[in-house]
Design a protein around this motif. Structure first.
Motif, PDB file in Angstrom:
ATOM      1  N   ASP A   1       0.838  -1.203   0.000  1.00 38.85           N
ATOM      2  CA  ASP A   1       0.000   0.000   0.000  1.00 38.85           C
ATOM      3  C   ASP A   1       0.873   1.254   0.000  1.00 38.85           C
ATOM      4  OD1 ASP A   1      -2.732   1.070   0.110  1.00 38.85           O
ATOM      5  OD2 ASP A   1      -2.086   1.872   2.067  1.00 38.85           O
TER       6      ASP A   1
ATOM      7  N   HIS B   1      -1.794  -0.632  -4.182  1.00 41.48           N
ATOM      8  CA  HIS B   1      -3.236  -0.773  -3.981  1.00 41.48           C
ATOM      9  C   HIS B   1      -4.010   0.337  -4.669  1.00 41.48           C
ATOM     10  CE1 HIS B   1      -2.100  -3.305  -0.279  1.00 41.48           C
ATOM     11  NE2 HIS B   1      -2.187  -4.054  -1.347  1.00 41.48           N
TER      12      HIS B   1
ATOM     13  N   GLN C   1      -6.165  -8.036   1.068  1.00 42.16           N
ATOM     14  CA  GLN C   1      -6.876  -7.029   0.263  1.00 42.16           C
ATOM     15  C   GLN C   1      -8.360  -7.375   0.097  1.00 42.16           C
ATOM     16  OE1 GLN C   1      -5.730  -4.177  -0.986  1.00 42.16           O
ATOM     17  NE2 GLN C   1      -7.323  -3.640  -2.433  1.00 42.16           N
TER      18      GLN C   1
END
Length: 108
Positions: free
Chosen positions: A16, A21, A79
């Motif tokens: 991230d 992401h 995720q």
């Protein structure tokens, strides 16, 4: 670090922070990338490389490619299924597999 849940959280945080992401990949795309890591592992075997080596400071080899696949798997689980307990599911699956017949009933 000792649990898959902890690794998944750390991996997710790193990916991230590195912007991965924000791309918005689907779960199907994640699985395709897992497959790509396995293909890279096959290429390491075909090249007859040792399982783990460093090239220009970067870890390489079939072991590293398999770890890359695990990293992608754990990132994808975090995720898409952050509410699941990965350790619990792993233990459940291992226990189930331990009770299966030899070759899962297939002939030798």
């Amino acid at each position: 670090m000792s649990s898959l849940n902890e690794y998944a959280e750390l991996i997710w945080k790193i990916t991230d922070e590195n912007g991965f992401h924000s791309i918005g990949r689907s779960q199907v795309e994640d699985i395709a990338l897992m497959h790509a890591e396995l293909s890279e592992a096959v290429e390491e075997i075909r090249a007859d490389n040792i399982p783990h080596y460093t090239l220009n400071g970067k870890p390489e080899g079939v072991a590293v490619e398999l770890i890359d696949c695990i990293i992608r798997i754990l990132d994808s689980l975090r995720q898409h299924y952050s509410e699941l307990d990965i350790d619990e599911i792993m233990n459940e699956k291992i226990e189930y597999n331990a009770g299966r017949p030899i070759l899962h009933g297939k002939r030798l």
